[in-house]
Design a protein around this motif. Structure first.
Motif, PDB file in Angstrom:
ATOM      1  N   VAL A  62       0.833  -1.204   0.000  1.00  0.00           N
ATOM      2  CA  VAL A  62       0.000   0.000   0.000  1.00  0.00           C
ATOM      3  C   VAL A  62       0.870   1.256   0.000  1.00  0.00           C
ATOM      4  O   VAL A  62       0.620   2.218  -0.738  1.00  0.00           O
ATOM      5  N   LEU A  63       1.920   1.249   0.818  1.00  0.00           N
ATOM      6  CA  LEU A  63       2.806   2.403   0.887  1.00  0.00           C
ATOM      7  C   LEU A  63       3.604   2.557  -0.404  1.00  0.00           C
ATOM      8  O   LEU A  63       3.831   3.680  -0.880  1.00  0.00           O
ATOM      9  N   GLN A  64       4.034   1.426  -0.965  1.00  0.00           N
ATOM     10  CA  GLN A  64       4.748   1.501  -2.243  1.00  0.00           C
ATOM     11  C   GLN A  64       3.855   2.101  -3.332  1.00  0.00           C
ATOM     12  O   GLN A  64       4.310   2.920  -4.145  1.00  0.00           O
ATOM     13  N   TYR A  65       2.587   1.699  -3.338  1.00  0.00           N
ATOM     14  CA  TYR A  65       1.670   2.206  -4.358  1.00  0.00           C
ATOM     15  C   TYR A  65       1.415   3.695  -4.180  1.00  0.00           C
ATOM     16  O   TYR A  65       1.468   4.458  -5.160  1.00  0.00           O
ATOM     17  N   THR A  66       1.130   4.130  -2.967  1.00  0.00           N
ATOM     18  CA  THR A  66       0.850   5.554  -2.745  1.00  0.00           C
ATOM     19  C   THR A  66       2.066   6.420  -3.054  1.00  0.00           C
ATOM     20  O   THR A  66       1.922   7.538  -3.563  1.00  0.00           O
ATOM     21  N   ASP A  67       3.261   5.907  -2.750  1.00  0.00           N
ATOM     22  CA  ASP A  67       4.471   6.663  -3.092  1.00  0.00           C
ATOM     23  C   ASP A  67       4.616   6.807  -4.602  1.00  0.00           C
ATOM     24  O   ASP A  67       5.038   7.865  -5.104  1.00  0.00           O
ATOM     25  N   TRP A  68       4.272   5.733  -5.313  1.00  0.00           N
ATOM     26  CA  TRP A  68       4.445   5.763  -6.773  1.00  0.00           C
ATOM     27  C   TRP A  68       3.367   6.587  -7.464  1.00  0.00           C
ATOM     28  O   TRP A  68       3.665   7.424  -8.318  1.00  0.00           O
ATOM     29  N   ILE A  69       2.092   6.401  -7.109  1.00  0.00           N
ATOM     30  CA  ILE A  69       1.003   7.013  -7.867  1.00  0.00           C
ATOM     31  C   ILE A  69       0.972   8.519  -7.693  1.00  0.00           C
ATOM     32  O   ILE A  69       0.435   9.237  -8.559  1.00  0.00           O
ATOM     33  N   GLY A  70       1.545   9.025  -6.623  1.00  0.00           N
ATOM     34  CA  GLY A  70       1.568  10.476  -6.468  1.00  0.00           C
ATOM     35  C   GLY A  70       2.441  11.165  -7.497  1.00  0.00           C
ATOM     36  O   GLY A  70       2.165  12.307  -7.892  1.00  0.00           O
ATOM     37  N   GLY A  71       3.476  10.475  -7.963  1.00  0.00           N
ATOM     38  CA  GLY A  71       4.397  11.059  -8.941  1.00  0.00           C
ATOM     39  C   GLY A  71       3.741  11.405 -10.262  1.00  0.00           C
ATOM     40  O   GLY A  71       3.861  12.545 -10.740  1.00  0.00           O
ATOM     41  N   PRO A  72       3.055  10.457 -10.930  1.00  0.00           N
ATOM     42  CA  PRO A  72       2.438  10.772 -12.223  1.00  0.00           C
ATOM     43  C   PRO A  72       1.463  11.948 -12.176  1.00  0.00           C
ATOM     44  O   PRO A  72       1.373  12.717 -13.134  1.00  0.00           O
ATOM     45  N   LEU A  81      15.250   2.016 -12.185  1.00  0.00           N
ATOM     46  CA  LEU A  81      16.046   1.416 -11.117  1.00  0.00           C
ATOM     47  C   LEU A  81      17.442   1.039 -11.597  1.00  0.00           C
ATOM     48  O   LEU A  81      18.407   1.094 -10.833  1.00  0.00           O
ATOM     49  N   LEU A  82      17.543   0.655 -12.854  1.00  0.00           N
ATOM     50  CA  LEU A  82      18.809   0.132 -13.358  1.00  0.00           C
ATOM     51  C   LEU A  82      19.742   1.212 -13.879  1.00  0.00           C
ATOM     52  O   LEU A  82      20.960   1.113 -13.734  1.00  0.00           O
ATOM     53  N   THR A  83      19.195   2.259 -14.482  1.00  0.00           N
ATOM     54  CA  THR A  83      20.041   3.301 -15.075  1.00  0.00           C
ATOM     55  C   THR A  83      19.932   4.650 -14.372  1.00  0.00           C
ATOM     56  O   THR A  83      20.799   5.500 -14.553  1.00  0.00           O
ATOM     57  N   GLY A  84      18.880   4.844 -13.593  1.00  0.00           N
ATOM     58  CA  GLY A  84      18.681   6.116 -12.918  1.00  0.00           C
ATOM     59  C   GLY A  84      18.156   7.217 -13.804  1.00  0.00           C
ATOM     60  O   GLY A  84      17.969   8.352 -13.353  1.00  0.00           O
ATOM     61  N   SER A  85      17.892   6.931 -15.077  1.00  0.00           N
ATOM     62  CA  SER A  85      17.403   7.946 -16.010  1.00  0.00           C
ATOM     63  C   SER A  85      15.926   8.226 -15.766  1.00  0.00           C
ATOM     64  O   SER A  85      15.185   7.387 -15.241  1.00  0.00           O
ATOM     65  N   SER A  86      15.481   9.397 -16.170  1.00  0.00           N
ATOM     66  CA  SER A  86      14.083   9.789 -16.005  1.00  0.00           C
ATOM     67  C   SER A  86      13.191   8.989 -16.953  1.00  0.00           C
ATOM     68  O   SER A  86      13.463   8.906 -18.158  1.00  0.00           O
ATOM     69  N   VAL A  87      12.129   8.401 -16.406  1.00  0.00           N
ATOM     70  CA  VAL A  87      11.197   7.626 -17.229  1.00  0.00           C
ATOM     71  C   VAL A  87      10.498   8.543 -18.227  1.00  0.00           C
ATOM     72  O   VAL A  87      10.329   8.187 -19.397  1.00  0.00           O
ATOM     73  N   ALA A  88      10.111   9.740 -17.795  1.00  0.00           N
ATOM     74  CA  ALA A  88       9.425  10.674 -18.693  1.00  0.00           C
ATOM     75  C   ALA A  88      10.317  11.074 -19.860  1.00  0.00           C
ATOM     76  O   ALA A  88       9.860  11.140 -21.016  1.00  0.00           O
ATOM     77  N   ASP A  89      11.588  11.328 -19.583  1.00  0.00           N
ATOM     78  CA  ASP A  89      12.507  11.720 -20.654  1.00  0.00           C
ATOM     79  C   ASP A  89      12.678  10.598 -21.672  1.00  0.00           C
ATOM     80  O   ASP A  89      12.714  10.837 -22.889  1.00  0.00           O
ATOM     81  N   GLY A 276      11.594  -7.505 -19.258  1.00  0.00           N
ATOM     82  CA  GLY A 276      12.598  -8.550 -19.083  1.00  0.00           C
ATOM     83  C   GLY A 276      13.644  -8.199 -18.047  1.00  0.00           C
ATOM     84  O   GLY A 276      14.153  -9.081 -17.350  1.00  0.00           O
ATOM     85  N   ALA A 277      13.942  -6.907 -17.909  1.00  0.00           N
ATOM     86  CA  ALA A 277      14.944  -6.472 -16.933  1.00  0.00           C
ATOM     87  C   ALA A 277      14.362  -6.240 -15.547  1.00  0.00           C
ATOM     88  O   ALA A 277      15.103  -5.903 -14.619  1.00  0.00           O
ATOM     89  N   ARG A 278      13.049  -6.382 -15.405  1.00  0.00           N
ATOM     90  CA  ARG A 278      12.368  -6.180 -14.119  1.00  0.00           C
ATOM     91  C   ARG A 278      12.587  -4.764 -13.590  1.00  0.00           C
ATOM     92  O   ARG A 278      12.711  -4.547 -12.380  1.00  0.00           O
ATOM     93  N   ASP A 279      12.607  -3.795 -14.479  1.00  0.00           N
ATOM     94  CA  ASP A 279      12.739  -2.397 -14.069  1.00  0.00           C
ATOM     95  C   ASP A 279      11.340  -1.879 -13.741  1.00  0.00           C
ATOM     96  O   ASP A 279      10.691  -1.202 -14.550  1.00  0.00           O
ATOM     97  N   LEU A 280      10.862  -2.164 -12.527  1.00  0.00           N
ATOM     98  CA  LEU A 280       9.466  -1.937 -12.175  1.00  0.00           C
ATOM     99  C   LEU A 280       9.012  -0.486 -12.305  1.00  0.00           C
ATOM    100  O   LEU A 280       7.960  -0.221 -12.899  1.00  0.00           O
ATOM    101  N   PRO A 281       9.726   0.495 -11.763  1.00  0.00           N
ATOM    102  CA  PRO A 281       9.243   1.875 -11.904  1.00  0.00           C
ATOM    103  C   PRO A 281       9.096   2.310 -13.362  1.00  0.00           C
ATOM    104  O   PRO A 281       8.151   3.022 -13.719  1.00  0.00           O
ATOM    105  N   LYS A 282      10.029   1.880 -14.180  1.00  0.00           N
ATOM    106  CA  LYS A 282       9.983   2.256 -15.590  1.00  0.00           C
ATOM    107  C   LYS A 282       8.809   1.591 -16.299  1.00  0.00           C
ATOM    108  O   LYS A 282       8.072   2.238 -17.060  1.00  0.00           O
ATOM    109  N   VAL A 283       8.607   0.294 -16.035  1.00  0.00           N
ATOM    110  CA  VAL A 283       7.499  -0.430 -16.656  1.00  0.00           C
ATOM    111  C   VAL A 283       6.164   0.153 -16.190  1.00  0.00           C
ATOM    112  O   VAL A 283       5.232   0.323 -16.981  1.00  0.00           O
ATOM    113  N   GLN A 284       6.071   0.463 -14.896  1.00  0.00           N
ATOM    114  CA  GLN A 284       4.840   1.059 -14.369  1.00  0.00           C
ATOM    115  C   GLN A 284       4.514   2.362 -15.084  1.00  0.00           C
ATOM    116  O   GLN A 284       3.377   2.606 -15.478  1.00  0.00           O
ATOM    117  N   GLY A 285       5.515   3.217 -15.242  1.00  0.00           N
ATOM    118  CA  GLY A 285       5.291   4.486 -15.917  1.00  0.00           C
ATOM    119  C   GLY A 285       4.882   4.304 -17.363  1.00  0.00           C
ATOM    120  O   GLY A 285       3.969   4.979 -17.860  1.00  0.00           O
TER     121      GLY A 285
END
Length: 316
Positions: A62-72, A81-89, A276-285
């Motif tokens: 629940v905390l992971q979700y609320t932290d993530w959904i506030g960003g978009p 997670l793997l490269t540190g680059s901005s998902v939006a960029d 395939g790389a399991r880059d969850l934040p990037k895939v979520q975005g």
């Protein structure tokens, strides 16, 4: 109209929230551990646990979700997670391939499906009408991957007119080369999606031809084609606008497959790589943006249908 639009906006936001929950939970059931992937196969359990804690993966869902959904909703899709680059960029960079590809595919689908669908309906029972109908059914049944391979064989291997794969490294700095790289992928999607749309246009046109107002117009001196163009096609347009939203969604899905086949550096290929790389934040975005795009298309189609149809417009 404003009240209807406001209601649709509320439903759009609600749908996006529900989709975000499903995206978040579905990615958590995928096999593999992103912390283990980052740490490496020879890392100790303590190192893996430390990475998991630093990434917040040990916190309640629940905390992971609320932290993530506030960003978009603040315009921040997070970082890889793997490269540190901005998902939006990265999405903006890859969209420079995917958006033109989808627009070109949609244009191809509309250019041949609407006139051929109407022609097929007007020539129903004749040899040319039957040929058009059979051809549309055959093309609609063709898998998009097989269609792409056949186009590569003909136009890239045999004729050598177009590149088989890839996209110019300099991107749209060389518009001619970039456009040539997108022609075959766009044709692949546009032909298959256009064949399905052509069948729908034919069905809608046949239904319009049978309406009383078209027969009345023909009885007053107009030809059948003239009566259809003047009185029937506006109603055909209503049906086409409705199904067009589904076609656009189909083009988005088709782009994921086609970008892999033609090695195009677009959003679809990036999504497959990141899963395939399991880059969850990037895939979520990425999934949230694609889902939001489909929902917005549905919203626009609803408004357009409401504006075009005088019966619904008068009821507002």
């Amino acid at each position: 109209m404003m009240r209807y639009a406001a209601t649709r906006v509320v439903l759009l936001i609600a749908g996006l929230l529900v989709a975000s929950v499903l995206i978040f939970l579905s990615l958590r059931v995928l096999p593999g551990d992103v912390a283990q992937l980052i740490a490496g196969i020879n890392s100790t359990p303590e190192n893996v646990a430390a990475i998991r804690e630093s990434l917040g993966l040990d916190r309640p869902l629940v905390l992971q979700y609320t932290d993530w959904i506030g960003g978009p909703f603040r315009g921040d899709l997070g970082s890889s997670l793997l490269t540190g680059s901005s998902v939006a960029d990265e999405l903006l960079a890859k969209a420079q391939v995917t958006v033109p590809l989808g627009a070109l595919a949609l244009t191809i689908a509309l250019v041949f499906s609407i006139p051929l669908g109407v022609a097929s309906a007007l020539r129903r029972g004749r040899a040319e009408g039957t040929a058009l109908n059979v051809g549309a059914q055959a093309l609609a049944a063709v898998p998009v991957v097989w269609a792409g391979m056949m186009l590569v064989v003909v136009f890239a291997v045999w004729l050598g007119w177009l590149p088989a794969q890839g996209f110019p490294r300099e991107g749209w700095a060389d518009p001619g080369a970039a456009l040539r790289a997108l022609i075959l992928p766009a044709l692949t999607i546009g032909i298959v999606e256009g064949a399905m749309l052509m069948r729908f246009v034919r069905s809608a046109t046949l239904q319009a031809i049978g309406q009383d107002y078209v027969r009345t117009a023909a009885a007053k001196g107009l030809t059948r084609t003239g009566a259809l163009v003047r009185h029937g096609l506006p109603n055909v347009a209503l049906s086409v606008v409705t199904v067009l939203g589904l076609q656009i969604a189909g083009i988005v899905v088709g782009a994921v497959v086609i970008e892999q086949l033609f090695t195009l550096p677009g959003v679809g290929r990036m999504l497959v790589t990141d899963v395939g790389a399991r880059d969850l934040p990037k895939v979520q975005g990425e999934l949230l943006v694609l889902t939001g795009f489909v929902l917005v298309v549905g919203f626009v189609v609803d408004l357009a249908h409401r504006l075009i149809d005088p019966r619904q417009r008068d009821a507002l």
